[in-house]
Motif scaffolding. Structure first.
Motif, PDB file in Angstrom:
ATOM      1  N   ASP A 106      -0.095  60.636  52.495  1.00 53.16           N
ATOM      2  CA  ASP A 106       1.216  61.257  52.684  1.00 53.16           C
ATOM      3  C   ASP A 106       1.549  62.267  51.586  1.00 53.16           C
ATOM      4  OD1 ASP A 106       1.540  59.632  54.878  1.00 53.16           O
ATOM      5  OD2 ASP A 106       2.585  58.039  53.760  1.00 53.16           O
ATOM      6  N   SER A 107       0.594  62.608  50.733  1.00 52.61           N
ATOM      7  CA  SER A 107       0.865  63.499  49.598  1.00 52.61           C
ATOM      8  C   SER A 107       0.241  64.865  49.825  1.00 52.61           C
ATOM      9  CB  SER A 107       0.304  62.890  48.311  1.00 52.61           C
ATOM     10  OG  SER A 107       0.895  61.622  48.049  1.00 52.61           O
ATOM     11  N   PRO A 108       0.756  65.868  49.107  1.00 50.98           N
ATOM     12  CA  PRO A 108       0.137  67.195  49.158  1.00 50.98           C
ATOM     13  C   PRO A 108      -1.305  67.136  48.663  1.00 50.98           C
ATOM     14  CG  PRO A 108       2.286  67.262  48.102  1.00 50.98           C
ATOM     15  CD  PRO A 108       1.948  65.833  48.259  1.00 50.98           C
ATOM     16  N   ASP A 109      -2.065  68.176  48.986  1.00 51.43           N
ATOM     17  CA  ASP A 109      -3.487  68.175  48.631  1.00 51.43           C
ATOM     18  C   ASP A 109      -3.714  68.052  47.131  1.00 51.43           C
ATOM     19  OD1 ASP A 109      -4.086  68.384  51.261  1.00 51.43           O
ATOM     20  OD2 ASP A 109      -4.402  70.567  51.243  1.00 51.43           O
ATOM     21  N   SER A 110      -2.913  68.729  46.321  1.00 52.37           N
ATOM     22  CA  SER A 110      -3.118  68.678  44.869  1.00 52.37           C
ATOM     23  C   SER A 110      -2.929  67.255  44.340  1.00 52.37           C
ATOM     24  CB  SER A 110      -2.145  69.637  44.175  1.00 52.37           C
ATOM     25  OG  SER A 110      -0.796  69.296  44.492  1.00 52.37           O
ATOM     26  N   VAL A 111      -1.916  66.561  44.840  1.00 49.96           N
ATOM     27  CA  VAL A 111      -1.668  65.177  44.414  1.00 49.96           C
ATOM     28  C   VAL A 111      -2.698  64.235  45.034  1.00 49.96           C
ATOM     29  CG1 VAL A 111       0.006  63.296  44.417  1.00 49.96           C
ATOM     30  CG2 VAL A 111       0.775  65.663  44.127  1.00 49.96           C
TER      31      VAL A 111
END
Length: 320
Positions: free
Chosen positions: A151-156
């Motif tokens: 559920d997180s952005p790609d960077s995270v």
């Protein structure tokens, strides 16, 4: 006759013989004495002292042999007993010492069996807690990290995936430690599979080329003997990985006419003059419990060899 009276009578006999020679011998002593008389007295005294020393040495020789045997006794290598020689109190002393060794070895075997049984129980408890508590907690952490990463952005998500890999590695390490503490494969699949799994487990962590050979027609050894064989092999492999600087390791369990023999061999730097540590002493303690003989030393061509000779007729304590 007591030692005191034997020594006393020996000295008395020597002095009486010397006095008789002076009384009935041709030599005389006058005042002032002559040089020849002084020489005769000196020679007689020297002869008496020499005879006395020889007799005392013969009488006390069994005590000296007993003292050497007492200094050479090793509690981890039982069975050695000084020979009963001499007579009277000396022979009684040697027999008493041998009886004391028998009692001490029996008491040591009993106490060691209890201690090692408690150690195995503690290993089992710790392994169970690592598997049930820490292992399940880390598994839950992995699942939660996956849910959050999805559920997180790609960077995270990339950073979370890295944390997942670290956590997964920690979980595998904890499971490996738990397997070493409690050899479940030994209980479930038997000694042969446990030794092969133990050898295979060495490879990813040490860079060693390991080989395991186990005879197929092993006799029924019993759970206690199999556990001792496994623990000795485990400690031998651990010592090789930690200290030997070896590139090759061979583990063998062979059947003989009256015994089975476990060998752990490597091509490392050998043990040299290094003192035996707690691990080797632990192996010796375990060997004593099942009536086995452990030898450890250099192998032909370099390296170290650990050999455990287990008579197949040995009955091991059930609670090891």
């Amino acid at each position: 006759m007591s030692l005191f009276w034997r020594l006393f009578l020996l000295n008395t006999a020597v002095l009486i013989a010397g006095a008789a020679l002076l009384l009935w011998g041709p030599a005389t002593v006058s005042t002032p004495f002559f040089v020849t008389e002084a020489l005769i007295l000196a020679a007689g005294l020297a002869a008496m002292l020499l005879v006395n020393a020889v007799l005392l040495g013969a009488g006390l020789a069994p005590l000296r042999r007993l003292a050497r045997a007492m200094r050479a006794i090793d509690p981890l290598r039982p069975g050695s007993r000084p020979e009963v020689t001499g007579s009277g109190e000396v022979a009684d002393l040697i027999r008493t010492f041998n009886t004391m060794l028998d009692r001490l070895e029996a008491e040591r075997a009993t106490s060691s069996a209890v201690a090692l049984s408690a150690q195995e129980a503690e290993r089992h408890r710790i392994a169970q807690e690592l598997h049930d508590e820490v292992g399940q907690t880390l598994t839950a952490v992995l699942l939660e990290l996956k849910r959050v990463a999805d559920d997180s952005p790609d960077s995270v998500a990339t950073a979370l995936h890295h944390v997942q890999e670290i956590t997964r590695g920690s979980l595998e390490e904890i499971r490996r430690i738990a397997r070493r503490l409690r050899p479940g494969v030994l209980e479930e699949l038997g000694l042969v599979s446990a030794l092969k799994a133990l050898t295979t487990e060495v490879l990813p962590h040490s860079g060693l080329t390991a080989r395991c050979h186990v005879d197929n027609d092993l006799p029924d050894l019993g759970g206690a003997v199999e556990l001792v064989l496994y623990r000795v092999a485990q400690e031998g492999l651990t010592n090789t990985v930690r200290h030997a600087r070896a590139t090759r390791l061979d583990l063998s369990l062979l059947r003989g006419p009256t015994a089975v023999e476990l060998y752990v061999r490597d091509n490392g730097r050998g043990i040299g003059d290094a003192a035996e540590g707690a691990g080797i002493r632990g192996m010796r303690e375990r060997a004593l419990l099942i009536g086995a003989e452990l030898t450890l030393g250099p192998r032909p061509g370099g390296g170290t060899e650990v050999r455990l000779h287990v008579p197949t007729a040995t009955k091991a304590p059930a609670h090891v």
